[in-house]
Design an enzyme around this catalytic site. Structure first.
Site, PDB file in Angstrom:
ATOM      1  N   PRO A 179     -58.985  15.504  19.043  1.00 27.73           N
ATOM      2  CA  PRO A 179     -57.706  16.147  18.710  1.00 27.73           C
ATOM      3  C   PRO A 179     -56.973  15.592  17.493  1.00 27.73           C
ATOM      4  O   PRO A 179     -55.883  15.030  17.591  1.00 27.73           O
ATOM      5  CB  PRO A 179     -56.900  15.941  19.987  1.00 27.73           C
ATOM      6  CG  PRO A 179     -57.406  14.649  20.536  1.00 27.73           C
ATOM      7  CD  PRO A 179     -58.883  14.652  20.230  1.00 27.73           C
ATOM      8  N   CYS A 180     -57.554  15.800  16.314  1.00 26.17           N
ATOM      9  CA  CYS A 180     -56.897  15.344  15.087  1.00 26.17           C
ATOM     10  C   CYS A 180     -55.618  16.134  14.808  1.00 26.17           C
ATOM     11  O   CYS A 180     -54.760  15.672  14.057  1.00 26.17           O
ATOM     12  CB  CYS A 180     -57.856  15.409  13.913  1.00 26.17           C
ATOM     13  SG  CYS A 180     -58.601  17.019  13.623  1.00 26.17           S
TER      14      CYS A 180
END
Length: 162
Positions: A128-129
């Site tokens: 989850p950047c």
């Protein structure tokens, strides 16, 4: 053997790639750092890693899943892999600044190096950047585009809907 497929996610068309029972790539078509040399071998199969990745991503987009259970095997430098591993510790619905992430990694002052590694994340959504924001909470940099980043954060209720 490496397998790839096209996948129509709720956030736009993607290319998924797997090898040795693990997902190593999930890119939005045309995103920054898209691996042009990889092409889809077909549509998502009905079984296997790529099908499981598509199902998990669909469940996430429907609000039915907050974490992913599929094995991930991103390819990158040791620094990039350390940053990507740290991204996995950012909880659903939370955000963290690049500087805060650098501090978590024991490298305060290396926000730019963290940002460079975050930008090279080969597993959009799965790692989850999109949960990393600017120091003032602003939406900065996302290889898949800021509109997608906003949509992902709205889904997670980390941002209000407009």
């Amino acid at each position: 053997m490496m397998t790839t497929c096209s996948y129509e996610s709720a956030f736009g068309p993607m290319l998924l790639a797997a090898k040795d029972g693990a997902l190593f790539g999930a890119w939005f078509l045309g995103q920054k750092h898209f691996p042009e040399a990889l092409i889809a071998n077909g549509d998502a199969p009905s079984d296997g890693v790529l099908a499981r990745a598509a199902r998990e991503c669909d469940a996430y987009a429907a609000g039915e899943r907050r974490t992913f259970g599929i094995p991930l095997a991103p390819r990158g430098t040791p620094w990039q892999r350390a940053v990507w591993q740290a991204l996995l510790a950012i909880a659903y619905g939370e955000t963290l600044s690049y500087g805060e992430l650098a501090a978590r990694l024991g490298r305060p002052g290396s926000a730019r190096a963290v940002g460079a590694a975050v930008g090279r994340n080969p597993l959009s959504i799965f790692i989850p950047c999109h949960r990393v924001v600017g120091a003032n909470g602003s939406l900065t940099g996302y290889a898949g585009g800021l509109d997608r980043k906003r949509a992902l954060l709205v889904l997670e209720k980390a941002l209000p809907e407009r």
